[in-house]
Motif scaffolding. Structure first.
Motif, PDB file in Angstrom:
ATOM      1  N   THR A  86       0.753  -1.111   0.108  1.00  0.00           N
ATOM      2  CA  THR A  86       0.033   0.062   0.074  1.00  0.00           C
ATOM      3  C   THR A  86       0.877   1.256  -0.082  1.00  0.00           C
ATOM      4  O   THR A  86       1.890   1.139   0.522  1.00  0.00           O
ATOM      5  N   GLU A 145      15.479   5.663   3.470  1.00  0.00           N
ATOM      6  CA  GLU A 145      14.055   5.205   3.631  1.00  0.00           C
ATOM      7  C   GLU A 145      14.088   3.659   3.410  1.00  0.00           C
ATOM      8  O   GLU A 145      14.503   3.080   2.122  1.00  0.00           O
ATOM      9  N   GLY A 178      11.656   0.520   2.436  1.00  0.00           N
ATOM     10  CA  GLY A 178      10.269   0.379   1.851  1.00  0.00           C
ATOM     11  C   GLY A 178       9.789   1.611   0.841  1.00  0.00           C
ATOM     12  O   GLY A 178       8.995   2.438   0.925  1.00  0.00           O
ATOM     13  N   SER A 213       5.535   3.007  -3.426  1.00  0.00           N
ATOM     14  CA  SER A 213       5.099   3.912  -4.685  1.00  0.00           C
ATOM     15  C   SER A 213       6.216   4.925  -4.729  1.00  0.00           C
ATOM     16  O   SER A 213       6.208   5.675  -6.080  1.00  0.00           O
ATOM     17  N   GLN A 265       6.525   8.698  -0.361  1.00  0.00           N
ATOM     18  CA  GLN A 265       7.204   9.204   0.971  1.00  0.00           C
ATOM     19  C   GLN A 265       8.731   9.614   0.455  1.00  0.00           C
ATOM     20  O   GLN A 265       9.237  10.668   0.969  1.00  0.00           O
ATOM     21  N   GLU A 274      13.989  -1.086  -1.527  1.00  0.00           N
ATOM     22  CA  GLU A 274      12.646  -1.987  -1.559  1.00  0.00           C
ATOM     23  C   GLU A 274      13.141  -3.263  -1.914  1.00  0.00           C
ATOM     24  O   GLU A 274      13.849  -3.752  -2.707  1.00  0.00           O
ATOM     25  N   ASP A 311      17.127  -6.013   0.803  1.00  0.00           N
ATOM     26  CA  ASP A 311      16.430  -6.167   1.975  1.00  0.00           C
ATOM     27  C   ASP A 311      16.839  -5.196   3.036  1.00  0.00           C
ATOM     28  O   ASP A 311      17.950  -4.934   3.582  1.00  0.00           O
ATOM     29  N   GLY A 312      15.917  -4.377   3.358  1.00  0.00           N
ATOM     30  CA  GLY A 312      16.245  -2.916   4.070  1.00  0.00           C
ATOM     31  C   GLY A 312      16.288  -3.207   5.544  1.00  0.00           C
ATOM     32  O   GLY A 312      16.914  -2.185   6.241  1.00  0.00           O
ATOM     33  N   LEU A 335       9.401  -7.141   6.139  1.00  0.00           N
ATOM     34  CA  LEU A 335       9.791  -8.642   5.821  1.00  0.00           C
ATOM     35  C   LEU A 335      11.050  -8.801   5.485  1.00  0.00           C
ATOM     36  O   LEU A 335      11.850  -7.801   4.983  1.00  0.00           O
TER      37      LEU A 335
END
Ligand code: SAH
Length: 217
Positions: A64, A88, A90, A93, A96, A111, A137-138, A211
């Motif tokens: 989302t 950041e 994630g 879209s 942010q 991401e 993987d953040g 995740l």
């Protein structure tokens, strides 16, 4: 996608910003950024009429775009100053990331889902936003680009990833929702010294889960 930003969209954005003010968002720079960014272009076309409601919406791949209030709240907590290095976790879209760029930050965004990473990497530059994009993987942060002034996690973590704390500058700040996959508490963590961290809680939120690992489609 037509990159159209009409007077109607601008009017809807103004109302959204007024709404965020009444909900307690005070930071003028954050309100201006949200007033400026064409949020409807970050969403699937069928959702265009929802783009300026204060709600989260699907962006594909089961993810989302965060609710505007949540974006504003997290950004306000970060206390971004011009030219700060911000990580950041994630990208989603990319909305942010655009807000952080409007505040003058140098943005590194990561991401774990290939589809979303590719979409954002293709789209954001088309409307003039140029963060550094990373697929990965953040949870692990970006050790090669650390330390960061600020780190923002936009998915709900079960625990605070130690790697992210270690990638903060002294005096730096991490904003992260922490809790179960249904409900999280917003944490603001400030690195006081090499080994000291101060932690402040800021109430309940609702994020998709943070995740581990990556997804290649
Ligand atoms: N900041 C986004 C919000 C997207 S929702 C926006 O403005 O639209 C959270 C995003 O975090 C999802 O895209 C999800 O795939 C991603 N994510 C979850 N766990 C992650 C991880 N370990 N590393 C990087 N991204 C992650």
């Amino acid at each position: 996608m037509t990159l159209n930003d009409t007077l109607r969209h601008q009017g809807m954005r103004k109302k959204l910003v007024e709404g965020l003010k009444t909900k307690g968002i005070r930071n003028q720079m954050v309100l201006e950024a949200i007033g400026k960014i064409p949020r409807h272009l970050f969403m699937e076309s069928t959702f265009i009429n929802f783009a300026y409601k204060d709600q989260a919406f699907p962006i594909g791949a089961g993810q989302t775009i965060s609710q505007p209030f949540t974006v504003a709240f997290q950004t306000q907590l970060l206390q971004i100053e011009k030219n700060e290095k911000v990580l950041e976790v994630g990208t989603g879209s990319g909305y942010q990331a655009a807000v952080l760029l409007e505040l003058g930050a140098k943005v590194f965004t990561i991401e774990r889902q290939k589809e979303l990473y590719s979409k954002a990497q293709n789209f954001l530059p088309q409307i003039g936003y140029h963060p550094a994009f990373f697929f990965g993987d953040g949870y692990k942060g970006l050790p090669n680009f650390a330390p960061f002034d600020k780190i923002l996690v936009t998915a709900g973590a079960e625990q605070i990833p130690e790697d992210l704390k270690q990638q903060l500058k002294i005096g730096g700040r991490l904003v992260i929702p922490v809790g179960s996959n249904k409900r999280q508490e917003m944490y603001e963590i400030i690195r006081i010294s090499k080994n000291e961290f101060k932690s402040i809680k800021h109430g309940g939120f609702n994020f998709v889960p943070l995740l581990k690992g990556t997804v290649n489609f």
